[in-house]
Design an enzyme around this catalytic site. Structure first.
Site, PDB file in Angstrom:
ATOM      1  N   SER A  10     109.556-152.879  29.915  1.00 23.01           N
ATOM      2  CA  SER A  10     108.137-153.203  30.019  1.00 23.01           C
ATOM      3  C   SER A  10     107.688-153.037  31.463  1.00 23.01           C
ATOM      4  CB  SER A  10     107.884-154.638  29.556  1.00 23.01           C
ATOM      5  OG  SER A  10     106.604-155.084  29.962  1.00 23.01           O
ATOM      6  N   GLU A  29     110.380-147.157  17.235  1.00 21.88           N
ATOM      7  CA  GLU A  29     108.944-147.308  17.045  1.00 21.88           C
ATOM      8  C   GLU A  29     108.253-145.941  16.978  1.00 21.88           C
ATOM      9  OE1 GLU A  29     107.256-149.956  19.926  1.00 21.88           O
ATOM     10  OE2 GLU A  29     108.864-151.434  19.654  1.00 21.88           O
ATOM     11  N   HIS A  52     113.862-158.906  -0.333  1.00 23.83           N
ATOM     12  CA  HIS A  52     112.582-159.523   0.057  1.00 23.83           C
ATOM     13  C   HIS A  52     112.627-160.047   1.489  1.00 23.83           C
ATOM     14  CE1 HIS A  52     111.510-159.355  -4.215  1.00 23.83           C
ATOM     15  NE2 HIS A  52     112.689-159.899  -4.461  1.00 23.83           N
ATOM     16  N   ASN A 112      98.424-110.159   4.977  1.00 22.21           N
ATOM     17  CA  ASN A 112      98.635-111.202   3.974  1.00 22.21           C
ATOM     18  C   ASN A 112     100.115-111.399   3.662  1.00 22.21           C
ATOM     19  OD1 ASN A 112      95.885-111.157   3.987  1.00 22.21           O
ATOM     20  ND2 ASN A 112      95.613-110.582   1.835  1.00 22.21           N
ATOM     21  N   LYS A 140     112.326-157.344  29.307  1.00 21.93           N
ATOM     22  CA  LYS A 140     112.223-156.689  28.007  1.00 21.93           C
ATOM     23  C   LYS A 140     113.189-155.507  27.865  1.00 21.93           C
ATOM     24  CE  LYS A 140     109.896-157.392  25.069  1.00 21.93           C
ATOM     25  NZ  LYS A 140     108.518-156.909  24.808  1.00 21.93           N
TER      26      LYS A 140
END
Length: 482
Positions: free
Chosen positions: A280, A293, A159, A113, A286
């Site tokens: 791509s 991402e 915004h 523990n 691309k």
């Protein structure tokens, strides 16, 4: 033939079922704690010598064997076998194989523990420094880009709509400031995590390991835990570490979102270096910001890790429960994710090319200089509510003619309101708008340079903190990563 070892079972008449052992055995990733457990074992050997359970030569033999196990493990010469339930069983098996009955003496005065709680805490304290170093690497990339673009005019957004011109350096430094706070959270977390669970044993403390203060100091802690039950049964330090990592990843995700926009054809503010972009499989033209991402996607995972940790803790009675073994999955994933995300993010920022011409051309789109008109009127005694209305009418007049505020003539101004004098035009440039924001925290170039200087000094403090750690360090150094 290797003899299976178990750290429990003396009171049982029958061996554990295979199904139980498959469930009970630690995940393979948990054995990354081996070197930290070895450090703690050596510290415990010295504690047993102080308690009179080991003679000096026995303690020396155990510590030497443990050092050999650590080296062999690091060199890939020894590894866990199927019957090693966890890292503690793994090490004790090897110790007994090498020292015989003497190896079994090390178990006195401690429990899995306090060992488990200690191993993970040592790992995370080491990991906090590594994470801080990688965050600092991204901050350095942002600062380097900012240093080249203090005078670069860019449109600022609220915004996601054009709002006011800003220094592009100021925009970059906004992200650096959030990352600085993330490292500060790590430092603050470490202040609370700097207490050692060793000596807590199963839950009540040890009747043998009575100098937990000395063991704590040997492992780089400030002190032992105040309460033995809390020491083995709490994992709020794990939840807090995962939160800090998740918060930092959310900040990366926000930076990633802006990098997507800035590198898009619609914005065209930056050009990503080929080495930090992907393509791509079907569209040859691309060039994708995949690094950003992936960083954004990992943020979702870390938020999930935090939810997992908090849910695990909810409703657990003190002291230790096996539920707590889930702490390592979340903590490892959080740290692993951040250490793999941050270097390419830093590289992407460091190598991107900023399109100064595009930033300048877009800096006045959407009537971003309108606030300058209202401020100019206010400084001449016009109540701001009225100045706001006059400026709105001026924008309407420009929209009707398809021109910008900077294209107005003295006659155009007077036609909207006689108080709009020709001298107003000197304020209707993006450079003048930026220079006017010269208060603390503003986007004026002199304030931005001061901000950079202060941030660099604070980052130096953070670097010093990361490098000054005296506890076990087994994670690869930043300059040694693959």
């Amino acid at each position: 033939m290797t003899k299976p070892a178990m750290l429990w079972g003396g009171r049982f008449r029958h061996p554990p079922a295979p199904e139980l052992m498959r469930l009970s055995r630690a995940d393979a990733s948990f054995f990354r704690l081996t070197l930290y457990d070895v450090d703690a074992c050596q510290t415990h050997a010295r504690e047993l010598e102080r308690a009179g359970l080991l003679q000096p030569d026995e303690r020396a033999a155990i510590c030497e064997a443990l050092a050999g196990i650590a080296k062999d493990h690091a060199d890939g010469k020894v590894s866990p076998i199927a019957t090693d339930e966890d890292v503690h069983t793994f090490i004790e098996r090897l110790l007994v194989e090498r020292l015989g009955a003497l190896g079994g003496k090390l178990r006195a005065g401690r429990s899995r523990n306090d060992q488990a709680a200690n191993d993970l805490k040592l790992y995370l304290r080491d990991g906090a420094r590594r994470l801080a170093e990688e965050i600092l690497g991204l901050q350095e990339a942002l600062l380097a880009q900012a240093g080249r673009h203090v005078e670069t005019v860019a449109p600022g957004f609220t915004h996601l709509q054009p709002a006011q011109p800003v220094s592009f350096a100021h925009q970059l430094l906004a992200h650096a400031q959030t990352l600085w706070r993330d490292v500060e959270r790590l430092r603050d977390w470490d202040r609370r995590a700097a207490t050692s669970p060793l000596g807590a044993a199963a839950l009540a403390g040890s009747a043998i390991a009575l100098r937990a203060d000395l063991s704590a100091a040997e492992l780089g802690y400030d002190a032992p835990c105040e309460n033995s039950i809390d020491a083995v049964g709490s994992r709020d330090h794990v939840a807090e570490f995962v939160f800090v990592a998740a918060m930092a990843n959310v900040h990366l995700s926000r930076l990633a979102e802006e990098l997507f926009l800035w590198s898009s054809r619609q914005f065209g503010w930056i050009e990503l270096h080929d080495s930090y972009a992907t393509g791509s499989s079907i569209m040859p033209q691309k060039k994708n910001a995949d690094i950003a991402e992936l960083a954004r996607g990992r943020a979702a995972r870390l938020i999930g890790d935090l939810a997992t940790t908090l849910t695990m803790l909810k409703g657990l009675p003190f002291a230790y429960n096996r539920d707590l073994s889930e702490d390592k999955r979340a903590a490892f994933d959080a740290l692993d994710s951040m250490l793999v995300i941050l270097p390419p993010m830093a590289g992407m920022v460091a190598t991107m090319t900023v399109r100064v011409d595009r930033l300048l051309a877009q800096s006045t789109d959407g009537f971003t200089l309108a606030t300058e008109v209202a401020d100019w009127l206010s400084r001449r005694g016009v109540p701001f509510a009225e100045a706001h209305e006059i400026t709105g009418a001026l924008v309407q007049a420009c929209e009707a003619r398809g021109i910008g505020l900077q294209d107005l003539t003295a006659a155009d101004l007077a036609a909207v309101d006689p108080r709009l004098e020709a001298s107003l035009m000197r304020a209707l440039t993006p450079q003048a708008a930026i220079a006017a924001r010269s208060g603390p925290g503003g986007t004026a170039p002199e304030r931005v340079r001061e901000q950079m200087a202060r941030l660099e000094a604070r980052m130096a403090e953070q670097r010093a903190w990361a490098q000054a750690y005296t506890g076990p360090r087994h994670l690869p150094a930043r300059d040694a990563r693959a």
